[in-house]
Enzyme design. Structure first.
Site, PDB file in Angstrom:
ATOM      1  N   CYS A  72       0.830  -1.216   0.000  1.00  0.00           N
ATOM      2  CA  CYS A  72       0.000   0.000   0.000  1.00  0.00           C
ATOM      3  C   CYS A  72       0.863   1.265   0.000  1.00  0.00           C
ATOM      4  O   CYS A  72       1.705   1.462   0.881  1.00  0.00           O
ATOM      5  CB  CYS A  72      -0.912  -0.020   1.230  1.00  0.00           C
ATOM      6  SG  CYS A  72      -1.735   1.542   1.577  1.00  0.00           S
ATOM      7  N   GLY A  73       0.643   2.133  -0.995  1.00  0.00           N
ATOM      8  CA  GLY A  73       1.406   3.372  -1.098  1.00  0.00           C
ATOM      9  C   GLY A  73       1.181   4.313   0.073  1.00  0.00           C
ATOM     10  O   GLY A  73       2.122   4.930   0.578  1.00  0.00           O
ATOM     11  N   HIS A  74      -0.067   4.447   0.518  1.00  0.00           N
ATOM     12  CA  HIS A  74      -0.370   5.309   1.670  1.00  0.00           C
ATOM     13  C   HIS A  74       0.309   4.789   2.936  1.00  0.00           C
ATOM     14  O   HIS A  74       0.755   5.574   3.774  1.00  0.00           O
ATOM     15  CB  HIS A  74      -1.880   5.393   1.887  1.00  0.00           C
ATOM     16  CG  HIS A  74      -2.599   6.116   0.792  1.00  0.00           C
ATOM     17  ND1 HIS A  74      -2.392   7.448   0.517  1.00  0.00           N
ATOM     18  CD2 HIS A  74      -3.528   5.688  -0.110  1.00  0.00           C
ATOM     19  CE1 HIS A  74      -3.158   7.822  -0.486  1.00  0.00           C
ATOM     20  NE2 HIS A  74      -3.858   6.772  -0.897  1.00  0.00           N
ATOM     21  N   CYS A  75       0.381   3.463   3.064  1.00  0.00           N
ATOM     22  CA  CYS A  75       1.042   2.856   4.225  1.00  0.00           C
ATOM     23  C   CYS A  75       2.539   3.154   4.213  1.00  0.00           C
ATOM     24  O   CYS A  75       3.139   3.433   5.254  1.00  0.00           O
ATOM     25  CB  CYS A  75       0.822   1.341   4.238  1.00  0.00           C
ATOM     26  SG  CYS A  75      -0.909   0.841   4.327  1.00  0.00           S
TER      27      CYS A  75
END
Length: 275
Positions: A72-75
């Site tokens: 996950c990019g946001h993670c």
């Protein structure tokens, strides 16, 4: 057990050593899974899984748990901010530990807590879950923990406690109230301003009583009233407040007149602390 080891190894000496070896191996087989379930830390963040989640979370009076997915990019964007906040919250007194769960790997755990997107953060108080609606930057996460876990003002009951608290910090703000404090609007304002100013090195404490208050009596003060001790208790000031008209703005302005943003005393109207 040892008779079997003796027969198996063919000599009494070998049997004893063999028996001890088997005993150690069996002990490791028993203890191993227990040790394996102990949480580890990664960049100051506690790593949880299905084997240790409940036990660890239930022991924490307050914690934040992040459910994330490695892809996950946001993670990935949150990871360094979360780790930076975790390093700071560990230094609070008492310490607060931040944790994380690889929800992509621990799918049953994620499903149990209704995780449907990443990253998802929850606050747990003694094992009870609530939504985390705070910031996603390190400073914001840290401030969120401070506001919601660490009380903005601690209670003192004796003059000796006030002296000790004042000696330990540059600036101490003492609020004197009557019980029940929850009914006092001035007390609520006191806590709100205390939450704002603790990041500036200003500590807030309060004392309250239904009858005679030994703290107020010692400092010849009549509740509700606010005293400020600066320079580690060497100077004392009484804030000119009208209890029925106190607001966050008036209390903040009165404190600013006594203390600079860096915590340096502007002057004191009374002598320093004495017992």
């Amino acid at each position: 057990f040892f008779r079997f080891a003796k027969k198996l190894l063919g000599s009494s000496k070998m049997a004893v050593h063999g028996g001890l070896l088997l005993f150690v191996v069996m002990g490791l087989l028993i203890v191993g899974p227990v040790l394996a379930s102990e949480p580890t830390e990664e960049s100051d963040v506690v790593v949880l899984n299905s084997a240790n989640f409940d036990e660890w979370v239930n022991k924490q009076s307050y914690t934040i748990v992040e459910f994330y997915a490695p892809w996950c990019g946001h993670c990935k964007h949150l990871a360094p901010e979360y780790a930076s906040a975790a390093k700071r919250t560990k230094q609070l007194v008492p310490p607060v530990y931040l944790a994380k769960v690889d929800a992509d790997h621990e799918r049953d755990l994620a499903q149990r807590f209704g995780v449907s997107g990443y990253p998802t953060l929850y606050v747990f108080r003694n094992g009870v879950k609530s939504e985390y609606n705070g910031p996603r930057q390190a400073d914001g996460i840290f401030s969120f923990v401070q506001r919601n876990y660490i009380p903005p003002a601690t209670r003192v009951s004796t003059p000796e406690e006030v002296v000790a608290e004042a000696a330990a910090v540059e600036t101490l703000v003492l609020g004197l109230f009557r019980e029940p404090v929850e009914a006092s609007q001035m007390y609520k304002v006191f806590l709100e301003v205390g939450a704002e100013m603790r990041d500036k090195g200003v500590k807030f404490v309060f004392s309250a009583a239904k009858g005679t208050n030994p703290v107020a009596q010692h400092f010849t003060a009549v509740p509700p009233q606010v005293l400020v001790f600066t320079d580690h208790g060497k100077k004392t000031s009484r804030l000119p407040l009208v209890p029925s008209k106190v607001t966050q703005a008036t209390l903040r302005e009165s404190l600013t007149a006594v203390v600079t943003p860096a915590g340096e005393a502007q002057g004191g109207t009374d002598e320093g602390l004495k017992l």
